[in-house]
Scaffold this motif. Sequence first.
Motif, PDB file in Angstrom:
ATOM      1  N   SER A   1      25.193  36.067  43.515  1.00  0.00           N
ATOM      2  CA  SER A   1      24.330  36.502  44.632  1.00  0.00           C
ATOM      3  C   SER A   1      22.973  35.806  44.665  1.00  0.00           C
ATOM      4  CB  SER A   1      24.126  38.018  44.579  1.00  0.00           C
ATOM      5  OG  SER A   1      23.553  38.398  43.348  1.00  0.00           O
ATOM      6  N   ARG A   2      22.649  35.071  43.628  1.00  0.00           N
ATOM      7  CA  ARG A   2      21.372  34.329  43.626  1.00  0.00           C
ATOM      8  C   ARG A   2      21.352  33.365  42.449  1.00  0.00           C
ATOM      9  NH1 ARG A   2      18.297  38.061  40.227  1.00  0.00           N
ATOM     10  NH2 ARG A   2      19.555  39.931  40.114  1.00  0.00           N
TER      11      ARG A   2
ATOM     12  N   LEU B   1      21.365  30.596  39.630  1.00  0.00           N
ATOM     13  CA  LEU B   1      22.346  29.573  39.259  1.00  0.00           C
ATOM     14  C   LEU B   1      23.718  29.872  39.857  1.00  0.00           C
ATOM     15  CD1 LEU B   1      23.097  27.052  37.644  1.00  0.00           C
ATOM     16  CD2 LEU B   1      23.445  28.522  35.642  1.00  0.00           C
TER      17      LEU B   1
ATOM     18  N   SER C   1      26.274  42.257  41.377  1.00  0.00           N
ATOM     19  CA  SER C   1      26.162  43.619  40.877  1.00  0.00           C
ATOM     20  C   SER C   1      25.507  44.553  41.901  1.00  0.00           C
ATOM     21  CB  SER C   1      25.369  43.549  39.574  1.00  0.00           C
ATOM     22  OG  SER C   1      24.788  44.733  39.249  1.00  0.00           O
ATOM     23  N   THR C   2      24.353  44.145  42.469  1.00  0.00           N
ATOM     24  CA  THR C   2      23.635  45.026  43.404  1.00  0.00           C
ATOM     25  C   THR C   2      23.152  44.320  44.663  1.00  0.00           C
ATOM     26  OG1 THR C   2      21.613  44.508  42.164  1.00  0.00           O
ATOM     27  CG2 THR C   2      22.732  46.559  41.587  1.00  0.00           C
ATOM     28  N   ASP C   3      22.912  43.034  44.599  1.00  0.00           N
ATOM     29  CA  ASP C   3      22.182  42.320  45.645  1.00  0.00           C
ATOM     30  C   ASP C   3      23.102  41.905  46.807  1.00  0.00           C
ATOM     31  OD1 ASP C   3      20.489  40.783  47.145  1.00  0.00           O
ATOM     32  OD2 ASP C   3      20.009  39.341  45.566  1.00  0.00           O
TER      33      ASP C   3
ATOM     34  N   SER D   1      30.500  44.970  38.935  1.00  0.00           N
ATOM     35  CA  SER D   1      29.873  44.644  37.659  1.00  0.00           C
ATOM     36  C   SER D   1      30.919  44.030  36.740  1.00  0.00           C
ATOM     37  CB  SER D   1      29.309  45.909  37.005  1.00  0.00           C
ATOM     38  OG  SER D   1      28.980  45.631  35.650  1.00  0.00           O
ATOM     39  N   VAL D   2      30.483  43.089  35.920  1.00  0.00           N
ATOM     40  CA  VAL D   2      31.417  42.494  34.951  1.00  0.00           C
ATOM     41  C   VAL D   2      31.900  43.531  33.938  1.00  0.00           C
ATOM     42  CG1 VAL D   2      30.726  40.067  35.087  1.00  0.00           C
ATOM     43  CG2 VAL D   2      29.429  41.635  33.624  1.00  0.00           C
TER      44      VAL D   2
ATOM     45  N   ASN E   1      29.120  33.390  34.565  1.00  0.00           N
ATOM     46  CA  ASN E   1      27.696  33.088  34.781  1.00  0.00           C
ATOM     47  C   ASN E   1      26.815  34.334  34.755  1.00  0.00           C
ATOM     48  OD1 ASN E   1      25.287  31.577  36.154  1.00  0.00           O
ATOM     49  ND2 ASN E   1      25.793  33.245  37.573  1.00  0.00           N
TER      50      ASN E   1
ATOM     51  N   TYR F   1      18.674  38.734  23.835  1.00  0.00           N
ATOM     52  CA  TYR F   1      19.151  37.669  24.735  1.00  0.00           C
ATOM     53  C   TYR F   1      19.689  36.495  23.907  1.00  0.00           C
ATOM     54  CZ  TYR F   1      19.190  34.161  28.458  1.00  0.00           C
ATOM     55  OH  TYR F   1      19.576  33.182  29.354  1.00  0.00           O
TER      56      TYR F   1
ATOM     57  N   LYS G   1      23.607  35.102  23.740  1.00  0.00           N
ATOM     58  CA  LYS G   1      23.986  33.743  24.125  1.00  0.00           C
ATOM     59  C   LYS G   1      24.588  32.976  22.941  1.00  0.00           C
ATOM     60  CE  LYS G   1      23.074  33.969  28.480  1.00  0.00           C
ATOM     61  NZ  LYS G   1      24.125  33.813  29.488  1.00  0.00           N
TER      62      LYS G   1
ATOM     63  N   GLY H   1      18.283  24.930  29.478  1.00  0.00           N
ATOM     64  CA  GLY H   1      16.944  25.359  29.080  1.00  0.00           C
ATOM     65  C   GLY H   1      16.370  26.211  30.194  1.00  0.00           C
TER      66      GLY H   1
ATOM     67  N   LEU I   1      15.063  27.216  33.698  1.00  0.00           N
ATOM     68  CA  LEU I   1      15.324  26.711  35.044  1.00  0.00           C
ATOM     69  C   LEU I   1      14.262  27.204  36.017  1.00  0.00           C
ATOM     70  CD1 LEU I   1      19.205  27.187  35.005  1.00  0.00           C
ATOM     71  CD2 LEU I   1      17.852  25.173  34.362  1.00  0.00           C
TER      72      LEU I   1
ATOM     73  N   GLY J   1      14.101  29.322  38.337  1.00  0.00           N
ATOM     74  CA  GLY J   1      13.977  30.723  38.757  1.00  0.00           C
ATOM     75  C   GLY J   1      14.907  31.582  37.925  1.00  0.00           C
ATOM     76  N   GLY J   2      15.292  32.722  38.466  1.00  0.00           N
ATOM     77  CA  GLY J   2      16.234  33.591  37.775  1.00  0.00           C
ATOM     78  C   GLY J   2      15.660  34.148  36.487  1.00  0.00           C
ATOM     79  N   VAL J   3      16.481  34.228  35.438  1.00  0.00           N
ATOM     80  CA  VAL J   3      16.043  34.884  34.209  1.00  0.00           C
ATOM     81  C   VAL J   3      14.831  34.175  33.591  1.00  0.00           C
ATOM     82  CG1 VAL J   3      18.350  35.803  33.696  1.00  0.00           C
ATOM     83  CG2 VAL J   3      17.630  33.659  32.650  1.00  0.00           C
TER      84      VAL J   3
HETATM   85  N1  LIG Z   1      17.339  30.820  34.873  1.00  0.00           N
HETATM   86  C1  LIG Z   1      17.215  30.306  33.651  1.00  0.00           C
HETATM   87  O1  LIG Z   1      16.126  29.812  33.261  1.00  0.00           O
HETATM   88  C2  LIG Z   1      18.398  30.287  32.728  1.00  0.00           C
HETATM   89  C3  LIG Z   1      18.332  29.535  31.543  1.00  0.00           C
HETATM   90  C4  LIG Z   1      19.404  29.525  30.673  1.00  0.00           C
HETATM   91  C5  LIG Z   1      20.531  30.257  30.969  1.00  0.00           C
HETATM   92  N2  LIG Z   1      20.583  30.988  32.118  1.00  0.00           N
HETATM   93  C6  LIG Z   1      21.791  31.785  32.364  1.00  0.00           C
HETATM   94  O2  LIG Z   1      22.287  31.476  33.648  1.00  0.00           O
HETATM   95  C7  LIG Z   1      22.970  32.617  34.162  1.00  0.00           C
HETATM   96  C8  LIG Z   1      22.433  32.942  35.552  1.00  0.00           C
HETATM   97  O3  LIG Z   1      21.059  33.252  35.428  1.00  0.00           O
HETATM   98  P1  LIG Z   1      20.050  33.214  36.666  1.00  0.00           P
HETATM   99  O4  LIG Z   1      18.775  32.689  36.153  1.00  0.00           O
HETATM  100  O5  LIG Z   1      20.699  32.592  37.832  1.00  0.00           O
HETATM  101  O6  LIG Z   1      19.854  34.795  36.885  1.00  0.00           O
HETATM  102  P2  LIG Z   1      19.567  35.649  38.203  1.00  0.00           P
HETATM  103  O7  LIG Z   1      18.927  34.832  39.262  1.00  0.00           O
HETATM  104  O8  LIG Z   1      18.875  36.863  37.726  1.00  0.00           O
HETATM  105  O9  LIG Z   1      21.032  36.016  38.727  1.00  0.00           O
HETATM  106  C9  LIG Z   1      21.894  36.769  37.897  1.00  0.00           C
HETATM  107  C10 LIG Z   1      23.180  37.027  38.634  1.00  0.00           C
HETATM  108  O10 LIG Z   1      24.006  37.821  37.771  1.00  0.00           O
HETATM  109  C11 LIG Z   1      24.384  38.985  38.488  1.00  0.00           C
HETATM  110  N3  LIG Z   1      24.562  40.111  37.587  1.00  0.00           N
HETATM  111  C12 LIG Z   1      23.641  40.746  36.828  1.00  0.00           C
HETATM  112  N4  LIG Z   1      24.222  41.751  36.157  1.00  0.00           N
HETATM  113  C13 LIG Z   1      25.533  41.757  36.527  1.00  0.00           C
HETATM  114  C14 LIG Z   1      26.651  42.548  36.197  1.00  0.00           C
HETATM  115  N5  LIG Z   1      26.564  43.585  35.358  1.00  0.00           N
HETATM  116  N6  LIG Z   1      27.840  42.256  36.768  1.00  0.00           N
HETATM  117  C15 LIG Z   1      27.954  41.219  37.622  1.00  0.00           C
HETATM  118  N7  LIG Z   1      26.937  40.436  37.977  1.00  0.00           N
HETATM  119  C16 LIG Z   1      25.739  40.714  37.434  1.00  0.00           C
HETATM  120  C17 LIG Z   1      23.276  39.239  39.475  1.00  0.00           C
HETATM  121  O11 LIG Z   1      23.769  40.079  40.492  1.00  0.00           O
HETATM  122  P3  LIG Z   1      22.763  41.017  41.339  1.00  0.00           P
HETATM  123  O12 LIG Z   1      21.812  40.052  41.986  1.00  0.00           O
HETATM  124  O13 LIG Z   1      23.601  41.700  42.330  1.00  0.00           O
HETATM  125  O14 LIG Z   1      22.092  41.918  40.368  1.00  0.00           O
HETATM  126  C18 LIG Z   1      22.983  37.807  39.912  1.00  0.00           C
HETATM  127  O15 LIG Z   1      23.920  37.378  40.870  1.00  0.00           O
HETATM  128  C19 LIG Z   1      22.757  33.746  33.152  1.00  0.00           C
HETATM  129  O16 LIG Z   1      23.884  33.847  32.306  1.00  0.00           O
HETATM  130  C20 LIG Z   1      21.545  33.277  32.382  1.00  0.00           C
HETATM  131  O17 LIG Z   1      21.485  33.837  31.091  1.00  0.00           O
HETATM  132  C21 LIG Z   1      19.551  31.017  33.013  1.00  0.00           C
END
Ligand SMILES: NC(=O)c1ccc[n+]([C@@H]2O[C@H](COP(=O)([O-])OP(=O)(O)OC[C@H]3O[C@@H](n4cnc5c(N)ncnc54)[C@H](OP(=O)(O)O)[C@@H]3O)[C@@H](O)[C@H]2O)c1
Length: 245
Positions: A14-15, A17, A37-39, A63-64, A90, A155, A159, A186, A188, A190-192
């Motif tokens: 939903s957002r 990566l 999950s919610t968005d 949810s996963v 993901n 976290y 991982k 590393g 990115l 946005g996101g986490v």
């Molecule tokens: N961004 C980084 O800097 C970074 C770096 C290294 C690794 N990663 C990894 O890349 C992956 C994606 O991260 P992101 O930064 O894109 O995060 P994000 O923007 O927060 O997106 C997370 C996604 O996971 C979904 N999600 C969360 N809890 C869930 C659940 N229980 N069941 C199903 N879906 C769920 C969210 O859905 P909702 O929106 O509906 O809640 C959203 O679509 C993650 O595994 C993260 O650890 C990210």
Amino acid sequence: MWLEGKRVLITGGSRGLGRSLCVVFAREGASVAFTYSTDQEGAGETVNQVSVHGRPVVSARASVLDRESMGQLVARCEAEWGGIDILVNNAGVSRVLPIALLEEEDWDELVDINLKGTYLTTRLVLRGMFRRRSGRILNIGSVAGIRPLEAPVHYAASKAGVKGFTEALAKEVGRYGITVNCLAPGILEGGVGLSLPQYRLDEYLKHCALGRVGTFEEVSEAAAFLVSDLNSYMNGGTLTMDGGL
Ligand SMILES: NC(=O)c1ccc[n+]([C@@H]2O[C@H](COP(=O)([O-])OP(=O)(O)OC[C@H]3O[C@@H](n4cnc5c(N)ncnc54)[C@H](OP(=O)(O)O)[C@@H]3O)[C@@H](O)[C@H]2O)c1
């Protein structure tokens, strides 16, 4: 196109990566099913962006950790598409908490989503892959699970678990023509990564040879190659993408 005719399931689309993976994979010719999950609004935007590429797209709120809903989605993909060729685990969350404030519930919630969710989803999708004697699984890890970056311990542990899961599963299912790999970015754009305090981001940028965070798109382009038929001999591997830490 690298993924012409492939049927893909991506969790957490939903957002961030996950959305980028959906769009790039569709551009490369894949039919895309994704979960969130919610968005709901974000999921709708992902559907719009995937549709631009004229590929079938299925979005499911699940949810996963919800075995029933995830089972229904996998069954739907099997029935409507005849199977799932590629799974990308993901979906993931992060919460910045020092160990002194990290309660057992915080640990369980995060590790369950990041690690147990990967196991549950994989087990559901593997059944069809076993039958067809082929499949590609890509788990999204993190450099936080590999190198001693300052990252929340739950976290980093989750991982590191995803990397270990990848290696053990690759050994077990390779004989069925299924490969399992891990992509560990590393920080990115946005996101986490956004939940990090500024001083940690500054520290990262100081040690990163490219001196910048990564984009979702550049990680998705690498992911598309990793799950494609071109990448046929990598199995149990982890590819880090961190600009050179
Ligand atoms: N961004 C980084 O800097 C970074 C770096 C290294 C690794 N990663 C990894 O890349 C992956 C994606 O991260 P992101 O930064 O894109 O995060 P994000 O923007 O927060 O997106 C997370 C996604 O996971 C979904 N999600 C969360 N809890 C869930 C659940 N229980 N069941 C199903 N879906 C769920 C969210 O859905 P909702 O929106 O509906 O809640 C959203 O679509 C993650 O595994 C993260 O650890 C990210």
